[in-house]
Design a protein around this motif. Sequence first.
Motif, PDB file in Angstrom:
ATOM      1  N   ALA A 106       0.518  -1.250  -0.147  1.00  0.00           N
ATOM      2  CA  ALA A 106      -0.246   0.385  -0.373  1.00  0.00           C
ATOM      3  C   ALA A 106       0.984   1.240  -0.235  1.00  0.00           C
ATOM      4  O   ALA A 106       1.881   1.459   0.331  1.00  0.00           O
ATOM      5  CB  ALA A 106      -1.108   0.020   1.342  1.00  0.00           C
ATOM      6  N   ALA A 107       0.611   2.210  -0.414  1.00  0.00           N
ATOM      7  CA  ALA A 107       1.394   3.806  -0.569  1.00  0.00           C
ATOM      8  C   ALA A 107       0.731   4.371   0.201  1.00  0.00           C
ATOM      9  O   ALA A 107       1.428   5.802   0.177  1.00  0.00           O
ATOM     10  CB  ALA A 107       1.572   3.805  -2.381  1.00  0.00           C
ATOM     11  N   VAL A 108      -0.715   4.234   0.787  1.00  0.00           N
ATOM     12  CA  VAL A 108      -1.427   5.064   1.288  1.00  0.00           C
ATOM     13  C   VAL A 108      -2.162   4.090   3.019  1.00  0.00           C
ATOM     14  O   VAL A 108      -2.005   3.707   2.085  1.00  0.00           O
ATOM     15  CB  VAL A 108      -2.281   6.231   0.650  1.00  0.00           C
ATOM     16  CG1 VAL A 108      -1.783   6.922  -0.058  1.00  0.00           C
ATOM     17  CG2 VAL A 108      -3.286   5.112  -0.062  1.00  0.00           C
ATOM     18  N   ALA A 109      -1.647   5.148   3.862  1.00  0.00           N
ATOM     19  CA  ALA A 109      -2.490   4.543   4.648  1.00  0.00           C
ATOM     20  C   ALA A 109      -2.911   5.399   5.679  1.00  0.00           C
ATOM     21  O   ALA A 109      -2.825   6.378   6.063  1.00  0.00           O
ATOM     22  CB  ALA A 109      -0.750   4.046   5.973  1.00  0.00           C
ATOM     23  N   VAL A 110      -3.978   4.763   6.384  1.00  0.00           N
ATOM     24  CA  VAL A 110      -4.374   6.032   6.955  1.00  0.00           C
ATOM     25  C   VAL A 110      -4.774   5.532   9.006  1.00  0.00           C
ATOM     26  O   VAL A 110      -5.032   4.488   8.703  1.00  0.00           O
ATOM     27  CB  VAL A 110      -6.091   6.286   6.543  1.00  0.00           C
ATOM     28  CG1 VAL A 110      -6.832   7.186   8.105  1.00  0.00           C
ATOM     29  CG2 VAL A 110      -6.112   6.667   5.483  1.00  0.00           C
ATOM     30  N   VAL A 111      -3.663   6.092   9.581  1.00  0.00           N
ATOM     31  CA  VAL A 111      -3.482   5.606  11.061  1.00  0.00           C
ATOM     32  C   VAL A 111      -4.882   6.671  12.152  1.00  0.00           C
ATOM     33  O   VAL A 111      -4.504   7.526  12.180  1.00  0.00           O
ATOM     34  CB  VAL A 111      -2.504   6.086  11.323  1.00  0.00           C
ATOM     35  CG1 VAL A 111      -2.008   5.526  12.893  1.00  0.00           C
ATOM     36  CG2 VAL A 111      -1.285   5.481  10.640  1.00  0.00           C
ATOM     37  N   SER A 136       5.784   0.214   2.685  1.00  0.00           N
ATOM     38  CA  SER A 136       6.529   1.086   1.831  1.00  0.00           C
ATOM     39  C   SER A 136       8.018   1.499   1.408  1.00  0.00           C
ATOM     40  O   SER A 136       7.231   2.819   2.231  1.00  0.00           O
ATOM     41  CB  SER A 136       5.767   1.279   0.327  1.00  0.00           C
ATOM     42  OG  SER A 136       4.705   0.250  -0.164  1.00  0.00           O
ATOM     43  N   PRO A 137       9.175   2.117   1.340  1.00  0.00           N
ATOM     44  CA  PRO A 137       9.430   3.352   1.473  1.00  0.00           C
ATOM     45  C   PRO A 137       8.973   4.519   1.221  1.00  0.00           C
ATOM     46  O   PRO A 137       8.831   5.313   2.253  1.00  0.00           O
ATOM     47  CB  PRO A 137      10.909   2.810   0.544  1.00  0.00           C
ATOM     48  CG  PRO A 137      10.380   1.272  -0.062  1.00  0.00           C
ATOM     49  CD  PRO A 137       9.185   1.683   0.230  1.00  0.00           C
ATOM     50  N   ASP A 138       8.002   4.907   0.559  1.00  0.00           N
ATOM     51  CA  ASP A 138       7.633   5.953  -0.080  1.00  0.00           C
ATOM     52  C   ASP A 138       6.220   5.759   0.763  1.00  0.00           C
ATOM     53  O   ASP A 138       5.616   7.008   0.052  1.00  0.00           O
ATOM     54  CB  ASP A 138       7.923   6.485  -1.313  1.00  0.00           C
ATOM     55  CG  ASP A 138       9.226   5.890  -2.333  1.00  0.00           C
ATOM     56  OD1 ASP A 138       9.655   6.630  -1.866  1.00  0.00           O
ATOM     57  OD2 ASP A 138       9.698   5.184  -3.204  1.00  0.00           O
ATOM     58  N   ILE A 139       6.021   5.583   1.232  1.00  0.00           N
ATOM     59  CA  ILE A 139       4.735   5.235   2.149  1.00  0.00           C
ATOM     60  C   ILE A 139       3.529   6.942   2.478  1.00  0.00           C
ATOM     61  O   ILE A 139       5.097   7.308   3.199  1.00  0.00           O
ATOM     62  CB  ILE A 139       3.937   4.234   2.983  1.00  0.00           C
ATOM     63  CG1 ILE A 139       2.325   3.993   3.664  1.00  0.00           C
ATOM     64  CG2 ILE A 139       4.802   4.262   4.169  1.00  0.00           C
ATOM     65  CD1 ILE A 139       2.109   2.863   4.292  1.00  0.00           C
ATOM     66  N   VAL A 140       2.667   6.922   1.986  1.00  0.00           N
ATOM     67  CA  VAL A 140       2.382   8.457   2.596  1.00  0.00           C
ATOM     68  C   VAL A 140       0.807   8.523   3.733  1.00  0.00           C
ATOM     69  O   VAL A 140       0.466   7.520   3.257  1.00  0.00           O
ATOM     70  CB  VAL A 140       1.757   9.372   1.369  1.00  0.00           C
ATOM     71  CG1 VAL A 140       1.153  10.705   2.123  1.00  0.00           C
ATOM     72  CG2 VAL A 140       3.083   9.683   0.361  1.00  0.00           C
ATOM     73  N   MET A 141       1.304   9.061   4.914  1.00  0.00           N
ATOM     74  CA  MET A 141       0.299   8.542   5.295  1.00  0.00           C
ATOM     75  C   MET A 141      -0.620   9.713   6.340  1.00  0.00           C
ATOM     76  O   MET A 141      -0.244  10.820   6.659  1.00  0.00           O
ATOM     77  CB  MET A 141       1.059   8.164   7.310  1.00  0.00           C
ATOM     78  CG  MET A 141       2.177   6.759   6.684  1.00  0.00           C
ATOM     79  SD  MET A 141       2.583   6.339   8.201  1.00  0.00           S
ATOM     80  CE  MET A 141       4.030   7.392   8.244  1.00  0.00           C
ATOM     81  N   ALA A 142      -1.600   9.571   6.431  1.00  0.00           N
ATOM     82  CA  ALA A 142      -2.833  10.286   7.134  1.00  0.00           C
ATOM     83  C   ALA A 142      -2.503   9.917   8.866  1.00  0.00           C
ATOM     84  O   ALA A 142      -2.983   8.805   9.198  1.00  0.00           O
ATOM     85  CB  ALA A 142      -4.562  10.720   6.534  1.00  0.00           C
ATOM     86  N   LEU A 143      -2.402  10.847   9.675  1.00  0.00           N
ATOM     87  CA  LEU A 143      -3.349  11.070  10.905  1.00  0.00           C
ATOM     88  C   LEU A 143      -4.700  11.057  10.943  1.00  0.00           C
ATOM     89  O   LEU A 143      -4.823  12.352  11.006  1.00  0.00           O
ATOM     90  CB  LEU A 143      -2.357  10.911  11.896  1.00  0.00           C
ATOM     91  CG  LEU A 143      -2.419  11.155  13.332  1.00  0.00           C
ATOM     92  CD1 LEU A 143      -2.422   9.945  13.950  1.00  0.00           C
ATOM     93  CD2 LEU A 143      -1.137  12.118  14.504  1.00  0.00           C
ATOM     94  N   VAL A 144      -4.898  10.483  12.072  1.00  0.00           N
ATOM     95  CA  VAL A 144      -6.565  11.116  11.569  1.00  0.00           C
ATOM     96  C   VAL A 144      -7.230  10.858  13.476  1.00  0.00           C
ATOM     97  O   VAL A 144      -7.226   9.909  13.608  1.00  0.00           O
ATOM     98  CB  VAL A 144      -7.596   9.964  11.051  1.00  0.00           C
ATOM     99  CG1 VAL A 144      -9.016  10.506  10.745  1.00  0.00           C
ATOM    100  CG2 VAL A 144      -7.439   9.960   9.347  1.00  0.00           C
TER     101      VAL A 144
END
Length: 205
Positions: A106-111, A136-144
């Motif tokens: 997954a390239a994006v994750a929502v925590v 993934s090394p380039d994973i983009v994350m959101a904190l919710v």
Amino acid sequence: MGCASSIAARDSRQLGFPNSENDGGHDAKNLRVKLVLLGDSGVGKSCIVLRFVRGQFDPTSKVTVGASFLSQTIALQDSTTVKFEIWDTAGQERYAALAPLYYRGAAVAVVVYDITSPDSFSKAQYWVKELQKHGSPDIVMALVGNKADLNEKREVAVQDGIDYAEKNSMFFIETSAKTADNINELFEDFVDYATSRLPPDILAA
């Protein structure tokens, strides 16, 4: 408590963000996003997904077992079509070992954490570290920070969420699955945020 029982995935391909949705791979305006949700049990991950995908809120629904899969397609203002393929993971400790099966690739994750629960905020930080180590090394994350409708019971300050997100280069937003506040904004704004940060080879159609 979850807002969706486990749903068998009809399409188990491990897709990143974004790829062309058509077979020819030429239309960069059709994006496909594999998105994984992580967080402690009871923070409202399934409620967020169910509100986004079906416009529903069910406080009596079952706890997610293992993981559930849902998809939703939205059109952005610039006519880009985004298909979200959402893996909603179970928050219970006994399922923690399964999480890498869903966030790998997954390239994006929502925590997600619950603004009324400091423990859930600590668990969110644990998942961020896990993604940084094993995602993934380039994973983009959101904190919710979810359950913003319970502001009178708040135990995690907005600024604490902002500070942690900034420290870890994450998108940040507070939501309420119950009232639908910021639910669509979470997904739409996060797409813009992620697109601007992913490397060109991932963005290429």
